[in-house]
Design a protein around this motif. Structure first.
Motif, PDB file in Angstrom:
ATOM      1  N   ARG A  40       0.856  -1.190   0.000  1.00 23.83           N
ATOM      2  CA  ARG A  40       0.000   0.000   0.000  1.00 23.83           C
ATOM      3  C   ARG A  40       0.890   1.237   0.000  1.00 23.83           C
ATOM      4  O   ARG A  40       1.841   1.329   0.785  1.00 23.83           O
ATOM      5  CB  ARG A  40      -0.912   0.020   1.223  1.00 23.83           C
ATOM      6  N   ASP A 100       0.602   5.338   0.392  1.00 17.54           N
ATOM      7  CA  ASP A 100      -0.167   6.535   0.733  1.00 17.54           C
ATOM      8  C   ASP A 100       0.705   7.742   0.415  1.00 17.54           C
ATOM      9  O   ASP A 100       1.786   7.903   0.996  1.00 17.54           O
ATOM     10  CB  ASP A 100      -0.559   6.523   2.214  1.00 17.54           C
ATOM     11  N   TRP A 101       0.247   8.561  -0.499  1.00 22.44           N
ATOM     12  CA  TRP A 101       1.063   9.667  -0.991  1.00 22.44           C
ATOM     13  C   TRP A 101       1.212  10.776   0.037  1.00 22.44           C
ATOM     14  O   TRP A 101       0.304  11.030   0.840  1.00 22.44           O
ATOM     15  CB  TRP A 101       0.465  10.230  -2.275  1.00 22.44           C
ATOM     16  N   PRO A 108      -4.715   6.379  -2.539  1.00 21.57           N
ATOM     17  CA  PRO A 108      -3.762   5.327  -2.168  1.00 21.57           C
ATOM     18  C   PRO A 108      -3.685   4.239  -3.239  1.00 21.57           C
ATOM     19  O   PRO A 108      -4.679   3.914  -3.879  1.00 21.57           O
ATOM     20  CB  PRO A 108      -4.337   4.772  -0.855  1.00 21.57           C
TER      21      PRO A 108
END
Length: 297
Positions: free
Chosen positions: A147, A149-150, A163
């Motif tokens: 995963r 997440d920016w 995401p």
């Protein structure tokens, strides 16, 4: 038991395994401290080199190609100070270092450890779950999926798509290049759909662009190694140990270029929707669209 204790860490050999424990001194890189203790089975070792010098020498443990997911993922690009298989040795401990090296060499000879590439990973790699915050976002891996997440500083197009979640079963390989402080690095997750993608890391929604703190961004190698350890070993793929995406066997149909174009077209449609919804400005849409279109060449 052959053991040497230095500021950088401790190496202990009991005849069957080399136990490498990082030192606690502040000079020990964050990556080594975070990676923690490594147990290397003798069958994973190809050799050891003792390099004595006037003030400080080195011990270098050589592993068989394909034995360690960390080395497979990083491709020998770890800085020397962060390399867990390198130990700085003070001049007054040179004799001890030589003894440790000789004991390991003797064991390799007695056990007739093969020198050819390993056909399976002999080290486990980093434990999961693992999560690292980098300059481009936070990447996490729980053993089954990745995963991303920016961060607020990520490219706006990446942030607009939300995401990114990638299942291990969809991955072909992991590409990693460290941020040197002079040139950006990246951590890219190559899937079956994106294997031909030519998007630059700053625009690629499957890649982290590493441009901030080199010390912190180096920790992304933990994720790269953990994911690599759970992918098929290179020996089971065509193009063994080349670091290239797997190639089809002789006589098998070559993957259609149309599949690659379909991926790029979907990306263009996604960008168009973001532009129409007002999420992307005209300038952002034009710049990102140009980057995607390069993939058609």
């Amino acid at each position: 038991m052959a053991e040497i204790i230095q500021r950088d860490g401790t190496w202990a050999f009991d005849g069957s395994t080399v136990r490498i424990t990082p030192g606690l001194h502040r000079s020990v890189p964050l990556f080594r401290q975070t990676y923690g203790e490594i147990t290397v089975p003798l069958e994973a070792v190809s050799g050891i080199v003792h390099e004595p010098e006037r003030k400080r020498g080195r011990l270098r443990l050589r592993l068989r190609e394909g034995a360690d997911p960390l080395l497979q993922a990083t491709g020998g690009r770890l800085p020397d100070a962060a390399d867990p298989y390198r130990l700085t040795v003070d001049a007054d401990r040179s004799g001890v270092a030589g003894y440790v090296a000789e004991e390991i060499r003797r064991a390799l000879l007695l056990d007739q450890v093969p020198q050819e590439p390993a056909k399976t990973y002999l080290l486990a790699g980093p434990p999961v779950p693992v999560s690292v915050r980098s300059s481009d976002g936070t990447v996490s891996f729980d053993g089954a999926q990745v995963r991303i997440d920016w961060a607020d500083t990520s490219d706006r197009v990446k942030r607009a798509t939300g995401p990114r979640i990638i299942a291990v079963g969809d991955l072909v390989q992991v590409e990693w290049l460290p941020n040197s402080g002079y040139e950006d690095g990246f951590l890219r997750f190559v899937t079956r759909e994106t294997v031909f993608s030519k998007l630059p890391p700053e625009k690629d929604p499957f890649a982290l662009d590493l441009w901030g703190s080199a010390r912190r961004d180096l920790l992304t190698a933990l994720v790269a190694a953990a994911v690599t350890a759970r992918l098929p070993h290179p020996s089971v793929r065509a193009g063994e140990f080349t670091g290239r995406p797997p190639q089809p066997p002789a006589g098998a149909p070559v993957p259609a270029q149309a599949d690659h174009h379909d991926v790029l077209l979907r990306r263009l449609r996604e960008l168009g929707e973001l532009h129409r919804d007002g999420v992307l400005t005209d300038e952002e849409f034009t710049a990102t669209k140009a980057a995607v279109l390069k993939g058609f060449s």
